[in-house]
Design an enzyme around this catalytic site. Structure first.
Site, mmCIF file in Angstrom:
data_model
loop_
_atom_site.group_PDB
_atom_site.id
_atom_site.type_symbol
_atom_site.label_atom_id
_atom_site.label_comp_id
_atom_site.label_asym_id
_atom_site.label_seq_id
_atom_site.Cartn_x
_atom_site.Cartn_y
_atom_site.Cartn_z
ATOM 1 N N HIS A 88 40.561 39.591 34.664
ATOM 2 C CA HIS A 88 39.849 38.563 35.449
ATOM 3 C C HIS A 88 40.680 37.307 35.688
ATOM 4 C CE1 HIS A 88 38.418 36.077 31.965
ATOM 5 N NE2 HIS A 88 38.330 37.228 31.328
ATOM 6 N N ASP A 90 39.409 34.138 36.404
ATOM 7 C CA ASP A 90 38.852 32.833 36.023
ATOM 8 C C ASP A 90 39.052 32.537 34.540
ATOM 9 O OD1 ASP A 90 36.971 34.891 35.344
ATOM 10 O OD2 ASP A 90 35.416 33.372 35.115
ATOM 11 N N GLU A 183 34.304 36.326 35.760
ATOM 12 C CA GLU A 183 33.920 37.133 34.599
ATOM 13 C C GLU A 183 33.303 36.258 33.523
ATOM 14 O OE1 GLU A 183 34.220 39.181 30.725
ATOM 15 O OE2 GLU A 183 35.099 37.271 31.296
ATOM 16 N N GLU A 184 33.844 35.068 33.355
ATOM 17 C CA GLU A 184 33.415 34.203 32.252
ATOM 18 C C GLU A 184 31.981 33.704 32.408
ATOM 19 O OE1 GLU A 184 34.857 33.960 29.589
ATOM 20 O OE2 GLU A 184 37.009 34.212 29.873
HETATM 21 ZN ZN LIG Z 1 38.010 37.450 29.256
#
Ligand SMILES: [Zn+2]
Length: 421
Positions: A88, A90, A183-184
């Site tokens: 990911h 971010d 994702e976070e």
């Molecule tokens: Zn991660």
């Protein structure tokens, strides 16, 4: 396949990429409903697309929703099932990811590291550091997070692709790559171009210490509590006022402390308040609930709902609404139906010179929801420690080993995965 002769090359390449990617500000924003939640994630997406094209990877694009997609065609004559790799873009909104200025500690000597800004990373508190004496360790300068979660994963996939491009003798099937935004904040696969994916199995490079592989994650719910007080001038408030701020405090105080992240580890789940906002008249609390066991998640969500009702009864002028929504589910059941996936992954980790350690993830990944969507997606270590904070650090050798694991994985996938898996 012996990669020993390439250690220096792989180490330099992955380190250089990592240092470049962490400088790009890609913090996501859980308050924005759009995908990507922050436009700045495009900066890294476009940088990666450019680098992929420069290394000759065909079919590279960045979608309107900030997903980087790329395909590395199979080696001539190889007809292995395709494989999808993800990481990911971010970084977590918990701490600033702007102006990240990574610090490189070459030949680490085991002493406490003075990061800067008055912060120190001390092996007395973080003894894992001592496993990497003599190695190169990368830390923050104390003012931001590092973003090893997950720019290490991004760099490792990029390095593996670079290597495969330069070494056609390492044969592999079709490799698909997606770098995801957000994702976070739990929305990494919201707008993933599912129709683009031909692979039936995937791997995220989004784990922790070297050697760890993960096929099991939390089941995760998010709970929103809206508290409406009863407002009246505090000078004439007796027996009338219901202060929403005070009520939010009572609500939070009634959540069992023994079931908090700071009081649990291993397979125990928790409640965790992540945000409170509000005033005298109205307050909102956001919590997350996590457990490996769905029954325990259900119990906690039920408790939070009952707690709202109980406070409403105690303060009849208040209105408390508790809403819960599922974020992702434990992927274990689905992955365990395809035992060869973890078998091949374990072999790849061993081929990279590490003993695989199967750990349950105390969190989730893009793979958790991809697994729900029908693409079983275990998680592979990316090598870092202390994610989401200023004490985040990563040894460069662990990144090299993750890159090697990917190379062994694509090679073994070609040889060992049944055509009609
Ligand atoms: Zn991660």
């Amino acid at each position: 396949m012996d990669l020993t002769q390439y250690h220096a090359l792989l180490t330099d390449d992955v380190q250089e990429r990592f240092l470049r990617y962490v400088r790009v500000h890609t913090t996501s924003d859980r308050h924005c409903e759009e995908t990507p939640s922050t436009k700045r994630q495009f900066d890294l997406a476009h940088l990666l697309a450019r680098e992929l094209k420069e290394m000759g990877v065909s079919q590279v694009s960045v979608t309107d929703h900030c997903y980087v997609t790329a395909r590395l065609p199979a080696s001539p004559g190889v007809t292995a099932p395709p494989l999808l790799l993800l990481a990911h873009l971010d970084t977590a909104p918990d701490l600033s990811g702007e102006g990240v200025s990574p610090r490189l500690w070459e030949s680490y000597d085991g002493s406490p590291l003075e990061l800067g800004h008055g912060y120190r990373l001390d092996p007395a508190e973080y003894p894992d550091l001592l496993d990497y004496i003599g190695d190169t360790v990368i830390t923050t300068d104390g003012s931001t997070l590092l973003g090893a979660d997950d720019k290490a994963g991004v760099a490792e996939i990029m390095s593996a692709l670079r290597f495969l491009q330069d070494h056609p003798e390492v044969e592999h099937g079709l490799i698909e790559v997606i770098f995801t935004p957000d994702e976070e904040i739990g929305r990494g696969v919201d707008k993933i171009p599912l129709e683009w994916i031909t692979a039936q199995f995937a791997f995220t490079l989004d784990g922790g210490r070297q050697g760890s592989i993960e096929a099991e994650c939390f089941s995760a719910w998010q709970v929103q509590v809206e508290i409406e007080g009863y407002v009246i001038h505090p000078g004439s408030a007796k027996n009338k006022l219901v202060n929403a701020v005070a009520l939010a405090g009572r609500y939070l105080a009634a959540i069992p402390q023994a079931e908090s992240p700071e009081a649990t580890e291993g397979r125990d789940g928790f409640y965790c308040p992540v945000e409170v906002r509000g005033d005298y008249g109205r307050a909102e609390i956001e919590l997350i609930v996590r457990d490996f066991d769905q029954a325990q998640v259900d119990r906690r969500v039920a408790y939070l709902k009952e707690l709202g009702k109980t406070l409403e009864l105690a303060y009849p002028r208040s209105r408390i609404e508790v809403r819960a929504r599922q974020q992702y589910l434990n992927m274990y059941d689905t992955i365990s139906r395809h035992p060869f996936v973890m078998d091949v992954l374990e072999k790849a980790v061993r081929a990279a010179g590490l003993e695989p350690v199967l750990e349950p993830i105390r969190g989730g990944t893009d793979g958790s929801r991809l697994t729900e969507m029908g693409i079983p997606t275990p998680n592979i270590f990316a090598g870092g420690f202390n994610f989401h904070g200023r004490y985040e650090w990563i040894p460069v050798s662990a990144m090299r080993r993750a890159t090697e694991t990917i190379l062994h994985l694509v090679r073994l996938w070609k040889d060992e995965v049944p055509e009609k898996s």
